[in-house]
Design a protein around this motif. Structure first.
Motif, PDB file in Angstrom:
ATOM      1  N   THR A 160       0.825  -1.211   0.000  1.00  0.00           N
ATOM      2  CA  THR A 160       0.000   0.000   0.000  1.00  0.00           C
ATOM      3  C   THR A 160       0.852   1.251   0.000  1.00  0.00           C
ATOM      4  OG1 THR A 160      -1.683  -1.208   1.242  1.00  0.00           O
ATOM      5  CG2 THR A 160      -1.858   1.184   1.225  1.00  0.00           C
ATOM      6  N   LEU A 161       1.932   1.234   0.790  1.00  0.00           N
ATOM      7  CA  LEU A 161       2.849   2.373   0.804  1.00  0.00           C
ATOM      8  C   LEU A 161       3.458   2.616  -0.567  1.00  0.00           C
ATOM      9  CD1 LEU A 161       4.813   2.046   4.184  1.00  0.00           C
ATOM     10  CD2 LEU A 161       3.344   3.934   3.484  1.00  0.00           C
ATOM     11  N   VAL A 162       3.875   1.533  -1.238  1.00  0.00           N
ATOM     12  CA  VAL A 162       4.478   1.675  -2.567  1.00  0.00           C
ATOM     13  C   VAL A 162       3.462   2.238  -3.554  1.00  0.00           C
ATOM     14  CG1 VAL A 162       5.482   0.415  -4.500  1.00  0.00           C
ATOM     15  CG2 VAL A 162       6.173  -0.129  -2.161  1.00  0.00           C
ATOM     16  N   ARG A 163       2.219   1.754  -3.491  1.00  0.00           N
ATOM     17  CA  ARG A 163       1.185   2.230  -4.406  1.00  0.00           C
ATOM     18  C   ARG A 163       0.882   3.707  -4.175  1.00  0.00           C
ATOM     19  NH1 ARG A 163      -2.197  -1.198  -3.182  1.00  0.00           N
ATOM     20  NH2 ARG A 163      -3.698   0.003  -1.955  1.00  0.00           N
ATOM     21  N   LEU A 164       0.825   4.126  -2.915  1.00  0.00           N
ATOM     22  CA  LEU A 164       0.574   5.533  -2.619  1.00  0.00           C
ATOM     23  C   LEU A 164       1.767   6.417  -2.983  1.00  0.00           C
ATOM     24  CD1 LEU A 164      -1.245   5.229   0.837  1.00  0.00           C
ATOM     25  CD2 LEU A 164      -2.259   5.831  -1.366  1.00  0.00           C
ATOM     26  N   ALA A 165       2.983   5.852  -2.841  1.00  0.00           N
ATOM     27  CA  ALA A 165       4.175   6.628  -3.187  1.00  0.00           C
ATOM     28  C   ALA A 165       4.255   6.888  -4.686  1.00  0.00           C
ATOM     29  CB  ALA A 165       5.437   5.900  -2.714  1.00  0.00           C
ATOM     30  N   LEU A 166       3.737   5.959  -5.486  1.00  0.00           N
ATOM     31  CA  LEU A 166       3.775   6.119  -6.937  1.00  0.00           C
ATOM     32  C   LEU A 166       2.594   6.907  -7.475  1.00  0.00           C
ATOM     33  CD1 LEU A 166       4.965   2.538  -7.983  1.00  0.00           C
ATOM     34  CD2 LEU A 166       6.334   4.616  -7.767  1.00  0.00           C
ATOM     35  N   ALA A 167       1.622   7.229  -6.621  1.00  0.00           N
ATOM     36  CA  ALA A 167       0.448   7.980  -7.065  1.00  0.00           C
ATOM     37  C   ALA A 167       0.764   9.462  -7.093  1.00  0.00           C
ATOM     38  CB  ALA A 167      -0.733   7.703  -6.133  1.00  0.00           C
ATOM     39  N   GLY A 168      -0.072  10.230  -7.781  1.00  0.00           N
ATOM     40  CA  GLY A 168       0.108  11.677  -7.824  1.00  0.00           C
ATOM     41  C   GLY A 168      -0.251  12.245  -9.178  1.00  0.00           C
ATOM     42  N   ASN A 169      -0.112  13.569  -9.288  1.00  0.00           N
ATOM     43  CA  ASN A 169      -0.438  14.255 -10.537  1.00  0.00           C
ATOM     44  C   ASN A 169       0.815  14.426 -11.390  1.00  0.00           C
ATOM     45  OD1 ASN A 169       0.968  16.216  -9.167  1.00  0.00           O
ATOM     46  ND2 ASN A 169      -0.843  17.420  -8.646  1.00  0.00           N
ATOM     47  N   ARG A 170       0.711  15.300 -12.396  1.00  0.00           N
ATOM     48  CA  ARG A 170       1.844  15.496 -13.301  1.00  0.00           C
ATOM     49  C   ARG A 170       3.039  16.128 -12.600  1.00  0.00           C
ATOM     50  NH1 ARG A 170      -0.940  18.697 -18.139  1.00  0.00           N
ATOM     51  NH2 ARG A 170      -1.896  19.682 -16.309  1.00  0.00           N
ATOM     52  N   THR A 171       2.787  16.971 -11.631  1.00  0.00           N
ATOM     53  CA  THR A 171       3.899  17.577 -10.887  1.00  0.00           C
ATOM     54  C   THR A 171       4.661  16.529 -10.094  1.00  0.00           C
ATOM     55  OG1 THR A 171       2.639  19.631 -10.700  1.00  0.00           O
ATOM     56  CG2 THR A 171       4.523  19.360  -9.236  1.00  0.00           C
ATOM     57  N   ASP A 172       3.917  15.599  -9.470  1.00  0.00           N
ATOM     58  CA  ASP A 172       4.573  14.516  -8.738  1.00  0.00           C
ATOM     59  C   ASP A 172       5.390  13.640  -9.685  1.00  0.00           C
ATOM     60  OD1 ASP A 172       3.445  15.234  -6.240  1.00  0.00           O
ATOM     61  OD2 ASP A 172       1.555  14.336  -6.870  1.00  0.00           O
ATOM     62  N   THR A 173       4.864  13.395 -10.877  1.00  0.00           N
ATOM     63  CA  THR A 173       5.604  12.603 -11.860  1.00  0.00           C
ATOM     64  C   THR A 173       6.874  13.330 -12.297  1.00  0.00           C
ATOM     65  OG1 THR A 173       3.537  11.639 -12.661  1.00  0.00           O
ATOM     66  CG2 THR A 173       5.458  11.449 -14.091  1.00  0.00           C
ATOM     67  N   ALA A 174       6.755  14.649 -12.539  1.00  0.00           N
ATOM     68  CA  ALA A 174       7.937  15.425 -12.920  1.00  0.00           C
ATOM     69  C   ALA A 174       8.982  15.422 -11.809  1.00  0.00           C
ATOM     70  CB  ALA A 174       7.529  16.855 -13.262  1.00  0.00           C
ATOM     71  N   ARG A 175       8.523  15.526 -10.551  1.00  0.00           N
ATOM     72  CA  ARG A 175       9.467  15.497  -9.432  1.00  0.00           C
ATOM     73  C   ARG A 175      10.182  14.154  -9.371  1.00  0.00           C
ATOM     74  NH1 ARG A 175       6.179  16.733  -5.780  1.00  0.00           N
ATOM     75  NH2 ARG A 175       5.592  14.637  -5.125  1.00  0.00           N
ATOM     76  N   ALA A 176       9.451  13.069  -9.547  1.00  0.00           N
ATOM     77  CA  ALA A 176      10.072  11.745  -9.500  1.00  0.00           C
ATOM     78  C   ALA A 176      11.055  11.553 -10.655  1.00  0.00           C
ATOM     79  CB  ALA A 176       8.995  10.661  -9.536  1.00  0.00           C
ATOM     80  N   VAL A 177      10.692  12.034 -11.852  1.00  0.00           N
ATOM     81  CA  VAL A 177      11.580  11.881 -13.011  1.00  0.00           C
ATOM     82  C   VAL A 177      12.858  12.681 -12.824  1.00  0.00           C
ATOM     83  CG1 VAL A 177      11.813  12.379 -15.471  1.00  0.00           C
ATOM     84  CG2 VAL A 177       9.724  11.311 -14.618  1.00  0.00           C
ATOM     85  N   LEU A 178      12.738  13.920 -12.353  1.00  0.00           N
ATOM     86  CA  LEU A 178      13.923  14.752 -12.145  1.00  0.00           C
ATOM     87  C   LEU A 178      14.811  14.187 -11.030  1.00  0.00           C
ATOM     88  CD1 LEU A 178      12.384  18.324 -12.478  1.00  0.00           C
ATOM     89  CD2 LEU A 178      13.899  17.174 -14.088  1.00  0.00           C
ATOM     90  N   THR A 179      14.193  13.660  -9.977  1.00  0.00           N
ATOM     91  CA  THR A 179      14.979  13.036  -8.912  1.00  0.00           C
ATOM     92  C   THR A 179      15.711  11.811  -9.431  1.00  0.00           C
ATOM     93  OG1 THR A 179      13.371  13.814  -7.273  1.00  0.00           O
ATOM     94  CG2 THR A 179      14.862  12.055  -6.603  1.00  0.00           C
ATOM     95  N   ALA A 180      15.031  10.993 -10.241  1.00  0.00           N
ATOM     96  CA  ALA A 180      15.676   9.822 -10.818  1.00  0.00           C
ATOM     97  C   ALA A 180      16.806  10.214 -11.758  1.00  0.00           C
ATOM     98  CB  ALA A 180      14.637   8.963 -11.554  1.00  0.00           C
ATOM     99  N   LEU A 181      16.608  11.269 -12.545  1.00  0.00           N
ATOM    100  CA  LEU A 181      17.659  11.728 -13.454  1.00  0.00           C
ATOM    101  C   LEU A 181      18.875  12.215 -12.676  1.00  0.00           C
ATOM    102  CD1 LEU A 181      18.596  12.415 -16.320  1.00  0.00           C
ATOM    103  CD2 LEU A 181      17.441  14.627 -16.086  1.00  0.00           C
ATOM    104  N   SER A 182      18.642  12.924 -11.589  1.00  0.00           N
ATOM    105  CA  SER A 182      19.758  13.381 -10.764  1.00  0.00           C
ATOM    106  C   SER A 182      20.511  12.196 -10.161  1.00  0.00           C
ATOM    107  CB  SER A 182      19.248  14.303  -9.661  1.00  0.00           C
ATOM    108  OG  SER A 182      18.545  15.405 -10.200  1.00  0.00           O
ATOM    109  N   ALA A 183      19.779  11.199  -9.698  1.00  0.00           N
ATOM    110  CA  ALA A 183      20.424  10.005  -9.152  1.00  0.00           C
ATOM    111  C   ALA A 183      21.212   9.268 -10.230  1.00  0.00           C
ATOM    112  CB  ALA A 183      19.373   9.085  -8.541  1.00  0.00           C
ATOM    113  N   LEU A 184      20.703   9.257 -11.459  1.00  0.00           N
ATOM    114  CA  LEU A 184      21.422   8.621 -12.570  1.00  0.00           C
ATOM    115  C   LEU A 184      22.762   9.309 -12.803  1.00  0.00           C
ATOM    116  CD1 LEU A 184      19.875   7.498 -15.936  1.00  0.00           C
ATOM    117  CD2 LEU A 184      21.923   8.891 -15.950  1.00  0.00           C
TER     118      LEU A 184
END
Length: 507
Positions: free
Chosen positions: A5-29
């Protein structure tokens, strides 16, 4: 709450949340690539023989010479500093919307601990995806770039691979650090069903801790050469003590500059409030005094890149002085010897790395500035609705960014150049002995007759102070200030969209 449930809620969100996750992943890369590249350089095996035996399978002397690999790896790790700061700025993107989502979960029955774990898991998962992608890019690039030349030499160390433990430490350690940093930042945050509050009110301005910290960092750099000379007979002690002084001195000086930026922001706010007479400067003064540490967070990566670049400029000045002194001694001795361009060519690579760092820092600065404008869009919209012109708000945003940026960049330039001069205050050569053949070219070329006409020429020792690289420092400061101006210009584009009267109805 179950892990699924935590994982499912962590992956939920709007376009801003998706952009934040993508930018964080790119920085980690990007951080993963920098870390794995540094580990690869350190994984090169030293050939059998004395300490000066080189690895001839590489084209670049930075990889061939064992004594230069540590500095190369350190420079690669320094590239990860602005990347990690960019990740921290990206993690704040869309913070108000995320706060409302967390408050809705509290309203639905989630506990404060569950909400905190959800925010930590969200950052950790995005970082883990980025590090796994970075590992895939590293392994794929290693295969694609393994192209020996006609002599069998390689441009990059694609023939070696770090240990499995080292790779796992980078791939799993970066997400863990990101998650722990998120948990640390949430210590002062209380998420309630009515919203998110932060127990971080500051009653007074920040204290000036920058001076002692910068002085300690400079002292560590000044002590490097005496320590290396004092313990020259104990190689094992020197091998860990000198890098420790470098690391501690650099980190302490950087923390000093960042803490000084908080004090600079608060002082600039006080001066503007006392002497300014127009609305833009007064609005900026209020923001600077209300949150003086915003400058430290916003300019952290940029100031780190400026410190590193200023130190590199001081090191380049040392090599230039060394080259000039060698030319002068060779001329006095009558020896026609050219200069070795290796070190200056290496500094060109370092300058390119500094440019990349400034570019990454500018990206983080832009994200932070846009995020701050979007987070305060209701306040800006209210000011516009009451009759404040948008031009006034634009100038206040520019004041808020530039007022602390200019003295902070000057401070970073001064600290970086001082660290470099503390390590290399002067250049000197011992007595130079050279052979001079006083005969015709034919006689000097013949080994049988050359010895009859050859004599030894000695020149006395010389020492020369290293010049301050004012021109290089000026260009570096101008580039950093230009990066700030560009990001301010981009942020002002978002200001117009965020000051619509409709934003007053934003929930």
């Amino acid at each position: 709450m179950k892990l699924a449930t935590l994982v499912r809620l962590a992956l939920a969100g709007n376009r801003t949340d998706t952009a934040r996750a993508v930018l964080t992943a790119l920085s980690a890369l990007l951080a993963t690539l920098a870390g794995l590249a540094a580990l690869t350089v350190l994984a090169i095996q030293k050939p059998a023989g004395d300490a000066y035996v080189e690895s001839e399978q590489y084209r670049n002397a930075l990889l061939r010479e064992p004594g230069l690999r540590g500095g190369t790896a350190f420079a690669l790790l320094m590239l990860a500093v602005p990347v990690l700061t960019l990740a921290g700025q990206c993690a704040r993107l869309g913070a108000p919307a995320r706060d409302r989502r967390l408050a809705a979960l509290r309203l639905a029955g989630a506990t404060p601990g569950q909400v905190t774990r959800l925010a930590v898991l969200e950052t950790g998962l995005a970082s883990l995806l980025g590090t796994l992608a970075g590992l895939a890019v590293y392994l794929g690039g290693r295969e694609l770039l393994h192209r020996p030349d006609a002599q069998g030499r390689l441009a990059l160390p694609t023939d070696v691979l770090p240990s499995t433990g080292a790779i796992a430490a980078v791939v799993l350690g970066l997400p863990l650090i990101a998650a722990l940093a998120t948990a640390l930042m949430l210590r002062t945050v209380t998420t309630s069903p009515l919203g998110v509050s932060r127990r971080a009110a500051r009653e007074r301005g920040p204290r000036l801790w920058a001076g002692p910290l910068i002085g300690l960092g400079l002292l560590c750099f000044v002590a490097v050469r005496p320590v290396a000379y004092r313990f020259s007979g104990n190689a094992s002690l020197v091998n860990w003590l000198v890098p420790l002084l470098f690391t501690v001195g650099g980190l302490v000086a950087m923390v000093g500059v960042l803490s000084g930026t908080g004090w600079i922001s608060y002082t600039c706010g006080r001066l503007l409030r006392r002497h300014a007479r127009r609305a833009p400067a007064l609005l900026a003064a209020g923001r600077l005094m209300a949150d003086p540490w915003a400058g430290s967070r916003t300019f952290a990566a940029l100031l780190a890149a400026v410190i590193f670049g200023a130190g590199a400029a001081a090191l380049r000045a040392y090599f230039v002085a060394q080259d000039s002194l060698a030319r002068e001694q060779n001329r006095l001795a009558g020896v026609a010897a050219g200069s070795d361009p290796f070190y200056l060519a290496t500094m060109d690579l370092v300058d390119a790395a500094v440019g990349v760092s400034v570019l990454l820092a500018a990206c983080g600065l832009m994200v932070a500035l846009v995020e701050g404008i979007v987070a305060r869009r209701r306040a800006y919209a209210a000011l516009v609705a009451t009759g404040v012109p948008r031009a006034t708000l634009s100038r206040s945003v520019a004041w808020q960014a530039l007022a602390p940026a200019v003295p902070a960049i000057l401070l970073a330039l001064t600290v970086g150049a001082s660290l470099g001069r503390g390590l290399f205050p002067s250049v000197g050569n011992g007595e130079l002995t050279s052979e001079v053949c006083e005969a015709t070219a034919a006689l000097c070329a013949d080994p049988a007759t050359r010895a009859q006409y050859t004599r030894l020429v000695q020149t006395g020792s010389a020492e020369r102070a290293v010049a301050v690289p004012l021109e290089h420092l000026a260009w570096l400061g101008a580039g950093a200030l230009a990066a700030v101006l560009v990001t301010v210009g981009v942020g002002l584009l978002f200001l117009r969209m965020s000051t619509a009267v409709d934003e007053l109805r934003t929930a």
